[in-house]
Motif scaffolding. Structure first.
Motif, PDB file in Angstrom:
ATOM      1  N   ALA A   1       0.830  -1.218   0.000  1.00  0.00           N
ATOM      2  CA  ALA A   1       0.000   0.000   0.000  1.00  0.00           C
ATOM      3  C   ALA A   1       0.858   1.259   0.000  1.00  0.00           C
ATOM      4  CB  ALA A   1      -0.928   0.004   1.216  1.00  0.00           C
TER       5      ALA A   1
ATOM      6  N   CYS B   1       1.659   1.198  -4.110  1.00  0.00           N
ATOM      7  CA  CYS B   1       0.650   0.867  -5.106  1.00  0.00           C
ATOM      8  C   CYS B   1      -0.707   1.413  -4.651  1.00  0.00           C
ATOM      9  CB  CYS B   1       0.596  -0.654  -5.239  1.00  0.00           C
ATOM     10  SG  CYS B   1      -0.710  -1.254  -6.297  1.00  0.00           S
ATOM     11  N   ARG B   2      -1.490   1.917  -5.591  1.00  0.00           N
ATOM     12  CA  ARG B   2      -2.772   2.525  -5.230  1.00  0.00           C
ATOM     13  C   ARG B   2      -3.950   1.555  -5.328  1.00  0.00           C
ATOM     14  NH1 ARG B   2      -2.945   8.159  -4.903  1.00  0.00           N
ATOM     15  NH2 ARG B   2      -1.019   9.181  -5.505  1.00  0.00           N
ATOM     16  N   LEU B   3      -3.696   0.304  -5.665  1.00  0.00           N
ATOM     17  CA  LEU B   3      -4.817  -0.636  -5.777  1.00  0.00           C
ATOM     18  C   LEU B   3      -5.233  -1.146  -4.404  1.00  0.00           C
ATOM     19  CD1 LEU B   3      -4.247  -2.907  -8.871  1.00  0.00           C
ATOM     20  CD2 LEU B   3      -5.162  -0.605  -8.707  1.00  0.00           C
TER      21      LEU B   3
ATOM     22  N   ILE C   1       0.719   0.220 -11.302  1.00  0.00           N
ATOM     23  CA  ILE C   1       1.970   0.888 -10.970  1.00  0.00           C
ATOM     24  C   ILE C   1       2.381   0.479  -9.555  1.00  0.00           C
ATOM     25  CG2 ILE C   1       3.059   3.119 -10.551  1.00  0.00           C
ATOM     26  CD1 ILE C   1       1.250   4.265 -12.732  1.00  0.00           C
TER      27      ILE C   1
END
Lengths: 974, 91, 204
Positions: free
Chosen positions: C130, C133-135, C151
């Motif tokens: 986290a 990465c923004r997912l 990304i």
């Protein structure tokens, strides 16, 4: 100095003592204190000087709205200016200093500004110090800096680490007061993923001031902590609400320690992408404008209650509480309970049902009255609007002008604030994004009512996120309704009545702004700087609007308040940068040969994301020496260069050739298998986009190369056209840039070198001529060979699966040893490409056409080509446009400079073009260059001047062919 | 930061995308003439409100998708693959 | 003569550890893999799926998924295109055999050297990712078999969740970005600690 600490009560640990330092003096406090509460407990009244008038100031609030108690926190590299003492968690060894005072806090020479008040009213920056110009730098600016400066930033690099973290949740709850806790609990019980953010270091908000609700708060926090689907983040301030339910916050991970622990960050920048948001950010008490409302001893009524109830500190001895609403009555009662001196309650309202209860506790209640003056020792209380009045001894004056719901985040989310007459304030308007407000944020006051509203909001938010299960839990009792507030903004009496304490903006300044035509609230804000300080107008923004409204003869709601924008509170740059600083600022790409370059002494150069060898200096070599040595080796024998950074795109499919024919101005469908061809690609507007060689590996299989810098844009360009413009073409392609390392072997001895290294391919000119493509093995590794040249010499490029790159590179070095092979870097390569006259980045600059670069005849006669039509526009087809030429100085001792203008005569104001690339040449033993010159071809062999006014240089040059080396192109075909 | 609904990958943050602009312009036939290509490259309506745009999911599935986005509110109403059409109208 | 192939993409051919000491340390393991990208020709997707199913006993994944079969993984990368991951011992031969069986039905491109595979696992794997990465990688949102091109640490990566008792992720990154990504992973994991295990070079 006597202690102001109560013997019991509050949320501090009296059993533990911590030491701290303020302005060089040592004090003690307790865990649970803020710096502000500890200073008050130690009887420190004076904590800063005001921005403009240098008036002495004391602690005014107990939260982020603090305008006065700004301090420099910590020392040395960790010194941080403009931190709010009311927000700093006390810890052992804390060091802090007041700011904006000179030479010392108690004796401030600049307080003279107060006597010169009329000269520095609102807008004074705009009106004064305008002339003469030279005075600005030498006198005004340094003086104003010293007089009005805020704290000092550290001058050394920040030794601490920061990071970013991105979270997702079903329900984000901002604020952990009664409404926030209830909302989080309701959403958590429903099964939603919940994150609850609390700015403070303990959850509870207003509950922390209510001993009666302490047990409920504890139960709620325990219940939330036990839920695996709920995360509680304290010390986390949500500073902005952005598009599509993205919220930004800063978590102060270790600001409550002198230094972060090892491997711990100081602050963490957080983003939250929430399906639903509950805003339970509470309300802020607003100021009343009256003369002396900024004097040390003036403290918001709610803040005084906080110091009494949460920190067990009595903020003053004899107190006057000045209010237009019921909330301040509790402050008066708490002060009376603390029992130190006389408490007077001044209420602007003419009747109050609570007055009798106050009187019974010994509180002197003055109805229909106002405070007309305060100087830190006495307060003048008079009938509203009357003359005269009674003087009270008072070292504490607690105003309460009512409560503004904290609508900032709702407002940022797009919900336009709505005026609520019963509060004389704004509440959040209709939601635009997936958010709802709860409790005091929505204008619902009182712990029971806020908790009830929070539970509703939490349930609704969870349901909207797909979690409909409802589970009841205990809520506090709802209290009786309050008496209506009497909107009241300003006491009209002589003296400075402040609406913005931090920026020293007075009620009179607001009226001045109106008189001078800055009557819109946004204009008045900028003219006076009202609301532009680090407290963002939390105390007095609406008061200023009310004064402006009166001047305009309109109701407050017609004036409104300035638009709320991020950030709700100051945020450190370090936190926003997170981990991305220094070596981690941007991604770094390393070729498969990177380690070899490092082991062999290469000077590495970042070019875009790539690290590339600049040159490989030998001991003792300086300046251009290694570059000349490397380039000479290539021109005279053989060199090897890592060209892996070239973009490589594998293109396959029945329509691959047709696709390339439309992308490039020249033709690839006619290219034979086993051959490569140089191609030029235009943008649709007719300007050159990229160039490179494309090889045909099979009838339906090509390998395209792009320039290093355009690898990604070219791939996107190809994808756009294949997917959206010509979806009927059956073509498949993908980047293979990283699959293949590529090395150039260049120089007259390159064939002999490779002949000794390559198996399975005859390299003779007859079998493998210029622009040939073949396959073979080097050291047992299958490789692709391309006979292409960037240097202008006989040369080859070898593509190798990147895991084998070092093996192949070493094998070629071994094979070239008899010829004195050298590795060469980017600089020698650039030198040789300028000598050869190849266009590169400086020439493919987004302004040049193929014809400008001497490649106009490459455009095929027919067929659809991107850029063909617009390249034919008169302006782009004009033969008089700047054309690529070579230049050499007439006096071979003169240096050339990139960026110089080409003019006919020195001193001419008319530029004929510019110098795009220069180098020192090894072939010509002087500087040479490439230039874009109007009618360049016609000017060949003529003399012009390359002028660089920046360097005061003018060099006479001869215009030549751009091919300074081997213009007949014989070497590459040898 | 916007969330762009990729028809293949689902909602993804804006930083995975590159923006190209107006998706309603169509590349003219090669013989359509200079004015047609001029309009294709340069002439734009700059609408206030709903706008059909090209966004490439470059850090994801690499598809150029059509996105109907409101330039005023930043709301996104629909998206479609490169060869697919967006719905006729958005209320 | 066989080529001494450099198997690890990282300069250190030995295990490393860093960050906070303790049992919560994240595990970062470089994998030696064969990778082949297959992209169906127009209208040949279902043919490609059945050919691969026959040849490798592997179902091609739907968008946003990765499927396993016979020790190989098929990762959806874009419409009509998959990345096949197989053990490193299949380098070269995987592409060659797929090229033969998919001739005319798909473009087959060897990416074994173009991408680097890193497996990242540990109790705190999601909260560490986290930071990069923004997912949404929460257990509810990104289950084993889920896959995303996205990304990570500012660079494009293929990220997929592995079947494992502790949260584990596969990361496939362009090989020229591998060192950068390793740096980012290590920095992000330092508050929990990390152990790194590269592929051992044959010579080392």
């Amino acid at each position: 100095m006597t202690s102001k600490r109560l013997p019991s009560g509050g949320l501090i640990d009296r059993g533990t003592t911590v030491r701290f330092n303020f302005d060089g003096r040592s004090f003690t406090g307790h865990p649970g204190d803020t710096l502000a509460s500890a200073l008050l407990a130690n009887g420190v009244r004076l904590v800063g000087r005001s921005f403009k008038y240098h008036r002495p100031r004391g602690i005014m609030t107990a939260g982020p709205e603090e305008p006065n108690a700004l301090v420099e926190l910590r020392e040395g590299a960790r010194r941080e200016p403009n931190t709010k003492a009311t927000e700093i968690e006390l810890h052992d060894g804390l060091v802090s200093a007041s700011q904006n005072r000179w030479p010392s806090l108690a004796f401030d020479l600049m307080s003279i500004n107060g006597f010169a008040g009329p000269a520095i009213s609102a807008g004074f920056y705009y009106k004064t110090f305008m002339w003469p110009k030279s005075f600005w730098e030498k006198l005004y600016e340094p003086l104003i800096r010293r007089a009005a400066g805020l704290g000092r930033a550290a001058s050394q690099p920040d030794p601490d680490h920061y990071e970013a973290m991105h979270a997702h949740c079903d329900v984000l709850v901002v604020g952990s007061g009664a409404a926030g806790l209830a909302a989080a609990r309701a959403a958590g019980e429903a099964g939603a993923r919940v994150i609850i953010c609390e700015r403070d270091f303990v959850p509870g908000g207003g509950l922390l001031l209510s001993p009666a609700d302490a047990a409920w708060r504890g139960d709620m926090v325990n219940a939330l902590e036990a839920m695996p689907n709920v995360e509680i983040l304290t010390r986390t301030n949500v500073f902005g609400y952005y598009d599509h339910n993205l919220l930004g916050a800063v978590e102060r991970v270790s600001d409550h320690k002198a230094e972060p622990d090892q491997h711990e960050v100081r602050q963490r920048y957080r983003t939250f992408r929430a399906k639903q948001v509950v805003l339970a950010t509470g309300a802020s008490e607003r100021l009343i404008a009256f003369p002396g409302n900024d004097r040390p001893g003036a403290m918001m009524a709610g803040a005084a209650l906080t110091y009494l109830r949460r920190f067990g500190v009595v903020p003053g001895r004899n107190a006057v509480v000045f209010t237009n609403n019921d909330s301040a009555y509790e402050t008066a009662l708490a002060l009376a309970e603390a029992g130190s001196g006389k408490v007077t309650l001044v209420d602007v309202r003419s009747q109050s049902a609570l007055a009798a209860a106050m009187t019974a506790r010994g509180i002197d209640v003055r109805l229909a009255s106002e405070v007309a003056y305060f100087d830190g020792k006495t307060a003048l209380v008079r009938r509203r609007g009357g003359a005269g009045g009674d003087k009270f001894v008072a070292d504490l004056l607690c105003p309460s002008g009512g409560w503004n719901p904290n609508v900032q985040l709702a407002s940022q989310s797009g919900a336009k604030p709505r005026w609520e007459a019963t509060l004389a304030s704004h509440v959040p308007g209709e939601s635009v994004q997936a958010e709802r407000s709860a409790g005091a944020t929505k204008g619902i006051f009182g712990i029971g009512a806020a908790a009830y509203d929070g539970a509703r909001a939490g349930r609704e938010a969870a349901a909207a996120a797909g979690f409909a299960k409802a589970q009841d839990f205990a809520l506090p009792e709802r209290g009786p309704a309050e008496q209506p507030i009497a909107p009241f903004w300003e006491v009209k009496a002589s003296g400075k009545s402040f609406v913005d304490l931090q920026h020293d903006v007075t009620a009179e300044d607001i009226r001045l702004a109106h008189r001078e035509g800055f009557s819109h609230v946004e204009h008045a804000k900028r003219y006076t700087t009202h609301g532009m300080a680090t407290d963002q107008g939390k105390l007095g923004s609406l008061v200023g609007s009310a004064i402006l409204a009166e001047a305009r003869g309109e109701p407050v709601e017609a004036v409104g308040v300035p638009t709320h924008r991020p950030y709700t509170m100051p945020v450190a740059f370090g936190a926003l940068a997170g981990h991305a600083s220094g070596a981690h600022f941007q991604p770094v790409r390393r070729t498969a040969l990177n380690d070899w370059h490092l082991r062999n002494g290469a000077v590495m150069q970042p070019t875009g994301a790539w690290l590339r060898p600049f040159f490989y200096p030998k001991p003792g070599e300086t300046g251009w020496e290694p570059i000349f040595r490397e380039a000479r080796a290539v021109r005279s024998s053989v060199g090897i260069c890592d060209v892996s950074t070239l973009g490589k795109i594998d293109v396959q499919g029945p329509d691959a050739a047709a696709f390339l024919d439309r992308l490039y101005i020249n033709t690839f469908s006619t290219l034979a298998v086993g051959k490569c061809r140089y191609g030029v690609m235009l943008r649709e507007d007719g300007i050159v986009f990229d160039d490179g060689t494309t090889s045909r590996l099979a009838e339906d299989h090509f390998l395209v190369t792009t320039t290093t810098g355009n690898a990604a844009p070219v791939l996107e360009h190809m994808e756009f056209h294949a997917q959206t413009v010509w979806p009927e073409l059956d073509v498949q392609f993908c980047s293979v840039t990283d699959q293949w390392a590529q090395v150039a072997v260049a120089g007259p001895k390159s064939r002999e070198t490779l002949a000794a290294a390559v198996d399975g391919l005859d390299l003779s000119n007859e079998v493998f001529p210029f622009m040939g493509v073949g396959e073979g093995k080097i050291a047992g590794v299958p490789v692709r060979l391309f006979r292409i040249s960037f240097s202008g010499e006989l040369a080859y490029e070898i593509a190798v699966p990147s895991g084998h790159a070092e093996t192949v590179w070493e094998a070629i070095l071994a094979a070239g040893k008899p010829f004195g092979i050298v590795p060469y870097g980017l600089e020698a390569m650039s030198l040789m490409r300028v000598e050869k006259g190849h266009a590169a980045g400086p020439e493919l600059n987004g302004q040049t056409t193929a014809a400008d670069l001497g490649m106009g005849r490459m455009m095929k006669k027919s067929g659809d080509v991107i850029g063909r039509v617009l390249a034919g526009r008169p302006g782009l087809a004009d033969p008089g446009r700047p054309r690529l030429v070579g230049i050499r100085p007439v006096d071979t001792n003169k240096r050339l400079r990139g960026g110089a203008h080409i003019v006919r005569e020195p001193g001419s104001g008319t530029s004929m073009g510019w110098v795009s690339s220069v180098t020192q040449s090894i072939e010509h033993a002087c500087w040479i260059g490439l230039a874009m010159v109007e009618n360049g071809e016609a000017l060949k062999n003529q003399r012009v001047f390359a002028v660089s006014p920046l360097h005061d240089e003018s060099v006479e040059v001869t215009i030549t062919s751009p091919h300074h080396v081997d213009p007949e192109n014989l070497r590459v075909r040898a | 930061m916007h969330l762009i609904p990729c028809p293949y990958c689902g909602e993804r943050p804006q930083d995975e995308f590159h923006y190209r602009g107006d998706a309603t312009v169509k590349r003219p036939a090669p013989d359509a003439g200079e004015q047609a290509f001029y309009d294709y490259v340069y002439t734009r309506a700059n609408p206030r409100g709903w706008h059909d745009e090209w966004w490439q999911h470059y850090a994801g599935c690499r598809q150029w998708i059509r996105v109907r986005r409101n330039t005023l509110t930043h709301a996104v109403a629909a998206s479609a693959g490169p060869a697919d059409a967006l719905p006729e109208a958005t209320p | 003569m066989s080529a001494p192939e450099r198997l690890s993409r990282f300069p250190a051919s030995r295990s490393l550890s860093g960050g906070r000491k303790g049992s919560d340390a994240l595990s970062i393991v470089e994998q030696h893999a064969a990778l082949t990208q297959i992209t169906a020709r127009k209208g040949r997707q279902s043919d490609v799926a059945s050919i691969v199913a026959r040849a490798l006993a592997l179902e091609l994944a739907d968008p946003g998924r990765a499927t396993n079969g016979s020790g190989r993984t098929a990762i959806w990368v874009q419409p009509g295109s998959w990345l096949i991951r197989a053990p490193g011992s299949e380098r070269g031969e995987l592409s060659t055999s797929l090229r033969q069986s998919l001739d005319g039905a798909a473009a087959v491109v060897d990416q074994s050297h173009g991408r680097n595979v890193i497996e990242f696992s540990g109790k705190h794997a999601q909260s560490v990712l986290a930071r990069l990465c923004r997912l949404d990688l929460h257990d509810r949102a990104f289950t084993p078999g889920a896959s995303a091109s996205t990304i990570v640490g500012h660079v494009s990566c293929q990220l997929y969740r592995l079947e494992s008792p502790v949260p584990s992720f596969g990361l496939i990154v362009g090989s020229t970005f591998a060192e950068w990504l390793l740096d980012e992973l290590q920095a992000a994991a330092s508050s929990h600690g990390w152990n790194f295990q590269p592929v051992r070079n044959a010579a080392a």
